[in-house]
Design a protein around this motif. Structure first.
Motif, PDB file in Angstrom:
ATOM      1  N   CYS A 318       0.825  -1.210   0.000  1.00 20.49           N
ATOM      2  CA  CYS A 318       0.000   0.000   0.000  1.00 20.49           C
ATOM      3  C   CYS A 318       0.860   1.260   0.000  1.00 20.49           C
ATOM      4  O   CYS A 318       0.524   2.259  -0.646  1.00 20.49           O
ATOM      5  CB  CYS A 318      -0.929   0.007   1.212  1.00 20.49           C
ATOM      6  SG  CYS A 318      -2.264  -1.202   1.129  1.00 20.49           S
ATOM      7  N   TYR A 319       1.956   1.230   0.730  1.00 17.75           N
ATOM      8  CA  TYR A 319       2.812   2.410   0.879  1.00 17.75           C
ATOM      9  C   TYR A 319       3.646   2.678  -0.379  1.00 17.75           C
ATOM     10  O   TYR A 319       3.948   3.821  -0.709  1.00 17.75           O
ATOM     11  CB  TYR A 319       3.736   2.224   2.084  1.00 17.75           C
ATOM     12  CG  TYR A 319       4.679   3.371   2.325  1.00 17.75           C
ATOM     13  CD1 TYR A 319       4.237   4.547   2.917  1.00 17.75           C
ATOM     14  CD2 TYR A 319       6.023   3.283   1.956  1.00 17.75           C
ATOM     15  CE1 TYR A 319       5.107   5.601   3.139  1.00 17.75           C
ATOM     16  CE2 TYR A 319       6.896   4.324   2.177  1.00 17.75           C
ATOM     17  CZ  TYR A 319       6.426   5.492   2.768  1.00 17.75           C
ATOM     18  OH  TYR A 319       7.279   6.542   2.977  1.00 17.75           O
ATOM     19  N   GLY A 328       0.574   3.513  -3.423  1.00 16.62           N
ATOM     20  CA  GLY A 328       0.849   4.903  -3.095  1.00 16.62           C
ATOM     21  C   GLY A 328      -0.098   5.493  -2.066  1.00 16.62           C
ATOM     22  O   GLY A 328      -0.423   6.682  -2.127  1.00 16.62           O
ATOM     23  N   PHE A 329      -0.543   4.700  -1.107  1.00 19.51           N
ATOM     24  CA  PHE A 329      -1.498   5.172  -0.100  1.00 19.51           C
ATOM     25  C   PHE A 329      -0.778   5.936   1.008  1.00 19.51           C
ATOM     26  O   PHE A 329       0.392   5.692   1.308  1.00 19.51           O
ATOM     27  CB  PHE A 329      -2.235   3.987   0.521  1.00 19.51           C
ATOM     28  CG  PHE A 329      -3.408   3.510  -0.295  1.00 19.51           C
ATOM     29  CD1 PHE A 329      -3.733   4.092  -1.503  1.00 19.51           C
ATOM     30  CD2 PHE A 329      -4.189   2.455   0.158  1.00 19.51           C
ATOM     31  CE1 PHE A 329      -4.815   3.656  -2.246  1.00 19.51           C
ATOM     32  CE2 PHE A 329      -5.270   2.005  -0.569  1.00 19.51           C
ATOM     33  CZ  PHE A 329      -5.581   2.596  -1.780  1.00 19.51           C
ATOM     34  N   ASN A 330      -1.531   6.838   1.653  1.00 16.15           N
ATOM     35  CA  ASN A 330      -1.029   7.507   2.858  1.00 16.15           C
ATOM     36  C   ASN A 330      -1.435   6.711   4.086  1.00 16.15           C
ATOM     37  O   ASN A 330      -2.096   5.660   3.989  1.00 16.15           O
ATOM     38  CB  ASN A 330      -1.523   8.954   2.926  1.00 16.15           C
ATOM     39  CG  ASN A 330      -3.045   9.038   2.928  1.00 16.15           C
ATOM     40  OD1 ASN A 330      -3.724   8.132   3.407  1.00 16.15           O
ATOM     41  ND2 ASN A 330      -3.579  10.128   2.401  1.00 16.15           N
ATOM     42  N   ALA A 331      -1.065   7.219   5.268  1.00 17.16           N
ATOM     43  CA  ALA A 331      -1.312   6.472   6.507  1.00 17.16           C
ATOM     44  C   ALA A 331      -2.800   6.255   6.757  1.00 17.16           C
ATOM     45  O   ALA A 331      -3.217   5.179   7.207  1.00 17.16           O
ATOM     46  CB  ALA A 331      -0.680   7.214   7.692  1.00 17.16           C
ATOM     47  N   GLN A 332      -3.622   7.260   6.460  1.00 22.95           N
ATOM     48  CA  GLN A 332      -5.053   7.134   6.686  1.00 22.95           C
ATOM     49  C   GLN A 332      -5.672   6.080   5.767  1.00 22.95           C
ATOM     50  O   GLN A 332      -6.549   5.308   6.183  1.00 22.95           O
ATOM     51  CB  GLN A 332      -5.747   8.489   6.489  1.00 22.95           C
ATOM     52  CG  GLN A 332      -5.450   9.515   7.572  1.00 22.95           C
ATOM     53  CD  GLN A 332      -4.049  10.087   7.458  1.00 22.95           C
ATOM     54  OE1 GLN A 332      -3.456  10.102   6.370  1.00 22.95           O
ATOM     55  NE2 GLN A 332      -3.499  10.552   8.576  1.00 22.95           N
ATOM     56  N   GLN A 333      -5.216   6.045   4.526  1.00 24.72           N
ATOM     57  CA  GLN A 333      -5.748   5.055   3.590  1.00 24.72           C
ATOM     58  C   GLN A 333      -5.315   3.642   3.966  1.00 24.72           C
ATOM     59  O   GLN A 333      -6.084   2.685   3.835  1.00 24.72           O
ATOM     60  CB  GLN A 333      -5.290   5.409   2.169  1.00 24.72           C
ATOM     61  CG  GLN A 333      -5.932   6.693   1.648  1.00 24.72           C
ATOM     62  CD  GLN A 333      -5.242   7.203   0.398  1.00 24.72           C
ATOM     63  OE1 GLN A 333      -4.039   7.027   0.233  1.00 24.72           O
ATOM     64  NE2 GLN A 333      -5.993   7.848  -0.481  1.00 24.72           N
ATOM     65  N   GLN A 406     -11.268   7.579  -1.489  1.00 27.71           N
ATOM     66  CA  GLN A 406      -9.843   7.842  -1.327  1.00 27.71           C
ATOM     67  C   GLN A 406      -9.061   7.235  -2.482  1.00 27.71           C
ATOM     68  O   GLN A 406      -9.266   6.097  -2.874  1.00 27.71           O
ATOM     69  CB  GLN A 406      -9.358   7.252  -0.007  1.00 27.71           C
ATOM     70  CG  GLN A 406     -10.023   7.890   1.204  1.00 27.71           C
ATOM     71  CD  GLN A 406      -9.676   7.141   2.467  1.00 27.71           C
ATOM     72  OE1 GLN A 406      -9.633   5.927   2.469  1.00 27.71           O
ATOM     73  NE2 GLN A 406      -9.437   7.864   3.541  1.00 27.71           N
ATOM     74  N   MET A 409      -2.001   8.461  -3.791  1.00 32.82           N
ATOM     75  CA  MET A 409      -1.244   9.698  -3.920  1.00 32.82           C
ATOM     76  C   MET A 409      -0.303   9.599  -5.110  1.00 32.82           C
ATOM     77  O   MET A 409       0.264   8.544  -5.380  1.00 32.82           O
ATOM     78  CB  MET A 409      -0.420   9.953  -2.651  1.00 32.82           C
ATOM     79  CG  MET A 409      -1.233  10.064  -1.384  1.00 32.82           C
ATOM     80  SD  MET A 409      -0.174  10.411   0.031  1.00 32.82           S
ATOM     81  CE  MET A 409       0.854   8.950   0.040  1.00 32.82           C
TER      82      MET A 409
END
Length: 578
Positions: A318-319, A328-333, A406, A409
């Motif tokens: 995810c990161y 490409g997710f952020n911490a919330q995603q 969502q 990013m």
């Protein structure tokens, strides 16, 4: 034979007749001789026994004992996960390193300390409980976890933190004993409800623990109006440790007053005969000689490795940026993805597992759940393909995905692709939780495979030890494989080994059904599923030293006669009284 033994005998014989028609239940060890007499009319007798077992002779479910057991089970994930939200800040405050980016080494050291001492203590606690009883071991574990959590609340140095986590690891090793208690207070009629509900409390605690840790950490800064006292500034992480430690202490006090012993040799009155010397619990080598337990331990290790590695790999996936093969997710995603996993796990445990356990043989259901892991790993890279298929051309601007959920990013996607991505993520996380149902099913299988009731603790200890051994190295191995694959630009580097390991788990799980019921007690060799249940029911009715029946080896027919006749008398007496 007493009434409880008659009931267990009837339950076992009923299962044997229902599935195996009461005939050809095995010949080795002499057990077949007694059973051959019952071939004619087996279906009729089996149906009558089913009616008796499900009616007047069914044992009441010990609700209070079960709820207390679930509360004890909740302590472990609560005290284990409440440290996650603030462990890095706690270690950073100790100024162990100049660069905060290097603090991960020490946070890993803290959790590795917990895992190492848990691994060292699991089998020892389980074997000890087979000797001294379940109750003293459970109480020691509960009070020990409370003590370790209180110590962590006042830890102001790295050695103090490591000591607290080492103690927590030692006392959390009673998990195998809790599994044994669950097996001893349940019957085939309530296993589906009990095992699925019990399995719910680990994910529940893993959800609540971080919430407590995040909400109560550093209360002087978060809630200055309420916690302005200098004590909370000197010990900013006292409150979450105190809250979870207090819960453990209160559960310990309740267990001291209400928790009853369940080890058969400690709670079953002896018959009026000269007491025979109690056999010691089987050794590790003797337990591993049981084919079903050996298969459960190996399959459990592969299950735990693939499941734990998946959690580490999926977060990294995810990161990782979309062009490099991630989302490409952020911490919330990422947190949203993990919340989907937790929610689906709870729903599956509550809604799906009980009816499945009632309709499908546990060994077969276990294999079906293991099949979910190769499919889960194979589906993960498809999420990146979905994102790539809907990436908006450069210069389209943020308005290209207005109204979408969502989105990744650095790689704007159109709204339909974003919706499809989250639907696919929900499917992947749910499929992974289907695979995790194998944990709960393994508890049923260990209960069936234990050579005697007195060895259930050691049997659970062997399987859980293998799982913890795999869990200790799985996150690092999974992360290393994914990182290597990302560096080389090839998903095959991490995907192929994980699918192979998951497939190996499926292959080993197929041996569990063939092994359950064989090589137990030195004879019997029952080869039909229903016959296995029948013989096992008689064995458990007789107790840890097979009092009142010689199930495996020469006395099977006489054991059946005594169990069935005594059970029939109880049933008819109660019917006349009713």
């Amino acid at each position: 034979m007493d009434r409880s033994s008659s009931r267990a005998s009837l339950r076992g014989v009923s299962a044997g007749f229902r599935e195996g028609d009461g005939a050809n239940l095995g010949a080795s060890g002499g057990a077949g001789r007694g059973w051959e007499r019952t071939g004619r009319g087996a279906r009729t007798i089996g149906a009558w026994l089913d009616m008796a077992v499900m009616g007047k002779l069914s044992r009441p479910f010990p609700s209070a004992q079960f709820l207390l057991l679930c509360a004890v089970r909740l302590i472990d994930p609560l005290t284990f996960t409440q440290i996650f939200p603030y462990i890095n800040q706690l270690l950073a405050a100790l100024r162990l390193v100049d660069d905060p980016a290097h603090i991960g080494f020490y946070s890993g050291l803290v959790e590795s300390t917990f895992a190492f001492f848990q691994l060292c203590s699991i089998y020892q606690w389980a074997r000890l409980s087979d000797v001294v009883g379940r109750r003293p071991v459970v109480l020691a574990g509960v009070y020990g976890l409370a003590l370790a959590t209180f110590l962590l609340a006042f830890a102001a140095s790295l050695p103090a933190i490591l000591l607290a986590r080492a103690l927590a690891g030692v006392f959390s090793g009673i998990a195998a004993v809790l599994h044994s208690v669950l097996g001893e207070i349940t019957t085939p009629g309530n296993e589906a409800f009990a095992f699925s509900t019990y399995g719910l409390f680990w994910p529940l605690g893993a959800i609540i623990g971080p919430i407590i840790g995040g909400a109560l950490a550093d209360p002087a800064a978060a809630y200055p109006a309420l916690f302005a006292h200098a004590f909370f500034k000197a010990y900013p992480y006292f409150l979450p440790c105190f809250a979870t430690g207090l819960f453990a202490l209160l559960v310990g006090l309740a267990a001291t007053a209400l928790f009853r012993e369940t080890l058969p040799s400690k709670c079953t009155p002896e018959v009026a005969a000269p007491p025979a010397p109690r056999a010691p619990p089987p050794s590790l080598r003797q337990l591993l000689a049981v084919p079903a337990l050996r298969a459960l331990a190996l399959s459990g290790a592969l299950l735990c490795f693939t499941a734990t590695a998946f959690d580490a790999i999926f977060v990294l996936f995810c990161y990782t940026a979309v062009p490099r093969g991630g989302l490409g997710f952020n911490a919330q995603q990422i947190a949203t993805c993990l919340a989907l996993a937790g929610t689906s796990s709870i729903l599956l445990q509550v809604l799906a597992l009980p009816p499945l356990l009632r309709r499908v043989r546990p060994a077969r259901l276990y294999t079906l759940c293991m099949l979910a892991w190769p499919a889960t790993y194979a589906a993960v890279p498809l999420l990146n393909d979905i994102v790539r298929s809907g990436v908006v051309a450069e210069g389209a601007g943020a308005g290209a995905y207005d109204g979408a959920p969502q989105v990744p990013m650095g790689a704007p996607v159109d709204a339909p692709t974003a919706w499809a991505l989250w639907a696919a993520i929900t499917g992947v996380m749910t499929l992974s939780r289907v695979g995790c149902l194998a944990y709960s099913i393994s508890l049923v299988l260990v209960k069936q495979a234990a050579p005697t009731p007195a060895s259930l603790g050691s049997a659970n200890g062997v399987v859980l030890w293998a799982m913890c051994l795999a869990r200790a190295g799985a996150p690092a191995a999974g992360a290393a494989l994914f990182t290597l694959g990302t560096a080389r630009g090839s998903r095959v580097v991490w995907l192929a080994p994980m699918i192979v390991l998951a497939g190996a788990g499926v292959g080993v799980s197929g041996a569990i059904g063939r092994g359950v019921g064989k090589d137990m007690g030195g004879g019997g060799g029952v080869g039909v599923d229903g016959g296995e249940e029948g013989v096992r029911g008689l064995e458990w009715a007789a107790g840890s030293d097979l009092r009142g029946a010689e199930v495996m080896g020469g006395g099977g027919g006489e054991a059946y006669d005594r169990g069935a006749d005594a059970g029939a008398e109880v049933y008819l007496d109660e019917e006349r009284a009713a």
